[in-house]
Design a protein around this motif. Structure first.
Motif, short mmCIF file in Angstrom:
data_model
loop_
_atom_site.label_atom_id
_atom_site.label_comp_id
_atom_site.label_asym_id
_atom_site.label_seq_id
_atom_site.Cartn_x
_atom_site.Cartn_y
_atom_site.Cartn_z
N LEU A 120 3.50 56.51 47.08
CA LEU A 120 4.69 55.73 46.68
C LEU A 120 4.56 55.21 45.25
N ASN A 121 3.39 54.66 44.92
CA ASN A 121 3.19 54.16 43.56
C ASN A 121 3.46 55.24 42.54
N SER A 122 2.97 56.43 42.83
CA SER A 122 3.11 57.52 41.87
C SER A 122 4.57 57.98 41.77
N VAL A 123 5.21 58.12 42.93
CA VAL A 123 6.60 58.59 42.90
C VAL A 123 7.53 57.57 42.25
N MET A 124 7.22 56.28 42.44
CA MET A 124 8.04 55.24 41.79
C MET A 124 7.86 55.29 40.27
N LYS A 125 6.76 55.88 39.84
CA LYS A 125 6.51 56.01 38.40
C LYS A 125 7.15 57.29 37.84
N THR A 126 6.96 58.41 38.56
CA THR A 126 7.41 59.71 38.02
C THR A 126 8.82 60.06 38.47
N ASN A 127 9.26 59.49 39.59
CA ASN A 127 10.59 59.73 40.16
C ASN A 127 10.83 61.15 40.65
N ARG A 128 9.75 61.92 40.74
CA ARG A 128 9.89 63.31 41.19
C ARG A 128 8.63 63.68 41.96
N CYS A 129 8.82 64.54 42.97
CA CYS A 129 7.63 64.90 43.77
C CYS A 129 7.73 66.33 44.30
N VAL A 130 6.61 67.02 44.20
CA VAL A 130 6.47 68.35 44.80
C VAL A 130 5.22 68.32 45.66
N THR A 131 5.31 68.80 46.91
CA THR A 131 4.13 68.88 47.78
C THR A 131 3.68 70.32 47.87
N ILE A 132 2.38 70.51 48.05
CA ILE A 132 1.82 71.87 48.08
C ILE A 132 0.84 71.99 49.24
N GLU A 133 1.06 72.98 50.09
CA GLU A 133 0.11 73.26 51.18
C GLU A 133 0.26 74.71 51.60
N GLU A 134 -0.75 75.23 52.33
CA GLU A 134 -0.71 76.63 52.75
C GLU A 134 -0.07 76.83 54.12
N GLY A 135 0.14 75.75 54.83
CA GLY A 135 0.64 75.89 56.20
C GLY A 135 2.08 76.35 56.29
N PHE A 136 2.55 76.56 57.49
CA PHE A 136 3.92 76.99 57.74
C PHE A 136 4.91 75.91 57.26
#
Lengths: 332, 459
Positions: free
Chosen positions: B381-397
């Motif tokens: 949350l701290n990071s997203v409130m700073k950057t205002n954008r988020c991308v998540t990365i994982e190998e799963g389905f």
């Protein structure tokens, strides 16, 4: 099968016999009361009664020693009472109250007592079998002579993990007594319709595990077999299988109308092979007790069960914050 | 004393039924176990047995009555000479308190939704280990082995069991050398029998030992998942806190290379869904070591998800006794334009993407979750409130992924801070193909991460 036959081995003290009578009667009366509370809506969900099978746990508990563990399926009330758990705590768990062994969060199928080495209470058919072998693994790891009594039914005996466990228990010589409570029906399926070979106790042969069939309606026969099995385990010779032939009088659970067998079949068992009546006759014919003595015991037991029922009604429901406790243990 | 017989509940869901037939008649004496009536429920006709002995003094509900509510008095039973009027007390009330304890009520009180003002969970910003600790390049494989060896030296209750862990020295050589040091009592080769040994390990943990159960890969743990979830994860709760399973289930997870559909699955989201489990999925060797040591010491069942491709990678590992706490993410790289959240091998795509994005003038903050349960929501949350954008990365389905969960969490808790929708980069929604080109296509790639970042930054 002769009706009300005397025990083959009458070499048992009066006190022992009276003790078995009392313990079996406690289970029966407790279960009758549980059935009654279920009917009143005080017990919910699934409730599997042990009526008819009392001699199995009472006979085997007579061979246990301090530190031995026991684990079983969801038909577990008898096992808990037989190992000395408090009837109040068991009944209050059935009613889902704070005073229950799991503070009301487990229910009929999920109860435990660390103090009495009772490891549940498991709702997935057969899952308790490797768990029970794991308890035995701990005994061996620690180098003590304790035994794990691992109970399962004729229905569980068709689960694959049972045989995975037989293999490892034999390979590692784990001190576990596999007690197969064969009550003839896996829920509504008669054994002959579900099981290719009826002699389940022989299924250990492939793994080198000795096994025998035992009359589960005769508490003394169960105890004698249990003594042999536990001696084998305590001597470091590995697991032992007892297939205890028994019978449940009630349905699989409270909601089972039991149409897969005749009323006459049940009645015949009750009249001719009842484990409690058997001991009662032994006590009377051997002049170990009078009708009045036994009536006094009946009265005592009734009082214990009534107290448990009262406790289970009066104990409050768990506090709402219990929803979020006991999910994770804190590091010590 | 005369007592009323009440209409019984004969199934978990029965509220009313039909009194089909009275088998006993008024004046009959009945014993415990005698059938006195037949009652039809919505599922079956059930025989109603007497519990107490006595005389059936009066039938209150005639046979054939339909819709008889549970707990309605249906008859009076008593002793010789009594009459139905001697009933001592009204019928015992059904647990009335049950009404007040609806699950909805409990949920409302316990988990209030965050109001418009964002309450960021507290964040642990202490360093993982002292800055002056000597570092040594170590592979993830060695770090995991060292973690087990150190904990086994410290605690005699810790042991390792699994397929090929002892004499073969581990199918992926993670347990190399342990048999020599600790002997076959504590380093135990099992038969190929995942369901069985997962259950035996769990039983040993119930008894107080601290097993490390190795799965040759987590793909095989599907055979054992009932024991992991129903036995290991739930027993503490079901026993009211009396006993649980202090143990670790560990092994490689996710895709390796060209091993096909049955050997290439990421279970991060599966296990993270389960209350009672803790889940770790480290990327670096230092984290692998510190987290595994913490996992072994933890009194709860821990799922420890490793990765075959990462086993051979080297990272600096501090040469001190340290652990990494669960629920504490690591910020690998600080940035201001976008937050990349990943874990495990996903981190290599996140870090590569961040390097390349920097060349384009986009500053990405990269967060390694390290543990998925508990999860460090505060750092995200701290990071997203700073950057205002988020991308998540994982190998799963993609369906029901960790990224899906994070997206929902961010939307619920920091919606007003978002300048773009959160994008989840995941494996594709297909079983893993064998063909080299298709396999590459099925996995998440650095290019996809970069494309997602450009989309959320409107570049």
């Amino acid at each position: 099968m002769a009706a009300k036959k005397p025990a083959k081995s009458p070499n048992v003290s009066k006190d022992e016999l009276l003790g078995y009578y009392r313990e079996m009667l406690l289970i029966r009366r407790f279960e009758e009361k549980a059935g009654q509370l279920y009917g009143m809506g005080l017990i919910g969900g699934f409730c599997h009664l042990y009526i008819g099978q009392e001699a199995v746990v009472v006979g085997l508990e007579a061979t246990s020693q301090e530190g031995d563990q026991r684990i079983t399926s969801y038909r577990d009330h008898g096992h808990m009472l037989a190992c000395g758990m408090d009837p109040n705590g068991v009944m209050a768990e059935l009613t889902g109250r704070e005073g229950g062994y799991s503070k009301g969060k487990g229910g009929s199928m999920h109860m435990f007592s660390k103090e009495k080495e009772f490891y549940g209470g498991h709702g997935i058919v057969g899952a308790q079998v490797p768990l029970g072998a794991g308890l035995a693994f701990a005994n061996k790891y620690r180098g003590n002579d304790n035994v794990s009594f691992t109970y399962f039914g004729d229905g569980s005996a068709n689960q694959g993990q049972v045989y995975e466990t037989f293999n490892m228990a034999a390979l590692w010589k784990l001190p576990v007594v596999f007690v197969i409570e064969n009550n003839q029906y896996a829920m509504g399926t008669a054994q002959k319709r579900s099981t290719s070979s009826p002699a389940i106790y022989t299924r250990g042969e492939a793994f080198g595990i000795p096994g025998e069939s035992v009359d589960g309606m005769d508490v003394l026969a169960v105890k004698a077999a249990g003594e042999k099995a536990t001696a084998h385990c305590r001597a470091g010779k590995g697991p032992y299988i007892l297939e205890v032939m028994t019978y449940r009088y009630r349905g699989h659970s409270m909601s089972d109308p039991a149409k897969y067998r005749t009323r006459e079949e049940v009645q015949k068992m009750r009249e001719e092979r009842d484990p409690i009546e058997g001991v009662r006759q032994m006590l009377l014919t051997g002049n170990h007790a009078t009708e009045d003595d036994l009536k006094a015991i009946d009265k005592d037991i009734k009082a214990v069960v009534n107290e448990a029922a009262e406790f289970s009604k009066e104990s409050p429901e768990p506090a709402l914050d219990e929803l979020y406790t006991d999910i994770y243990a804190e590091a010590v | 004393m005369a007592t009323e017989l009440l209409m019984p509940a004969l199934s978990p869901t029965m509220e009313e039924g039909t009194l089909a037939k009275w088998v006993a008649k008024e004046g009959d004496s009945v014993n415990s176990g005698d059938i006195i009536a037949e009652i039809e429920t919505d599922k079956a006709t059930m025989e109603f047995e007497a519990v107490d002995e006595g005389i059936l003094l009066k039938i209150l509900v005639p046979e054939g009555s339909e819709g008889v509510k549970v707990n309605t008095p249906i008859a009076v039973i008593g002793e010789e000479g009594e009459s139905a009027g001697d009933v001592a007390q009204p019928a015992a009330p059904v647990a009335a308190a049950a009404e007040e304890v609806s699950p909805q009520g409990a949920a409302e009180e316990a988990a209030p939704l965050a109001p418009a003002q964002v309450a960021v969970p507290s964040v642990d910003v202490t360093p993982d280990y002292p800055a002056d600790a000597a570092l040594k390049p170590t592979t993830v494989r060695e770090a995991l082995r060292d973690a087990m060896a150190e904990e086994m030296r410290a605690d005699a209750d810790v042991f390792v069991m699994g397929e090929e862990v002892a004499e073969y020295q581990g199918a992926y050589k993670v347990t190399q050398g342990l048999l020599d040091e600790f002997g076959d009592k504590r380093v135990i080769d099992t038969p190929i029998t995942e369901h069985g040994f997962a259950g035996i390990g769990t039983g040993a943990a119930f008894a107080g030992l601290k097993p490390i159960v190795e799965f040759m890969t987590f793909n095989f743990a599907m055979q054992a998942i009932d024991q992991i979830i129903n036995s290991a994860a739930k027993t503490l709760y079901m026993s009211g806190g009396q006993m649980g399973a202090p143990m670790v289930f560990r092994g490689p997870n996710g895709a390796a290379a060209r091993v096909g559909a049955q050997h290439s699955q990421d279970y991060a989201a599966w296990y993270s869904a389960i209350p009672g489990l803790k889940v770790a999925m480290p990327y670096s060797a230092a984290d692998a070591k510190g987290l595994l040591k913490a996992a072994i010491r933890d009194p709860n069942p821990v799922i420890f998800l490793e990765n075959e491709i990462l086993y051979g990678r080297s990272f600096d590992v501090p040469q001190i006794d340290y652990t990494i706490p669960f629920g504490k993410a690591r910020i690998w790289r600080e940035g201001s334009d976008v937050t990349l959240v990943s874990f495990g091998i996903g981190m290599q795509y996140a870090l590569e993407a961040a390097d390349r994005l920097a060349e384009d003038g986009i500053s990405a903050e990269v967060i390694d979750l390290r543990t998925l349960r508990p999860l460090d929501y505060g750092t995200i949350l701290n990071s997203v409130m700073k950057t205002n954008r988020c991308v998540t990365i994982e190998e799963g389905f993609p369906v029901g992924s960790i990224g899906n969960h994070l997206s929902a969490y961010i939307m619920e808790n920091a919606f007003d801070y978002l300048d773009a929708p959160v994008i989840n980069c995941t494996g594709k929604d297909v079983p893993m193909p064998y063909a080299a080109n298709l396999e590459k296509l099925a996995l998440v790639t650095t290019d996809e991460v970069i494309a997602a970042v450009k989309q959320v930054t409107y570049r």
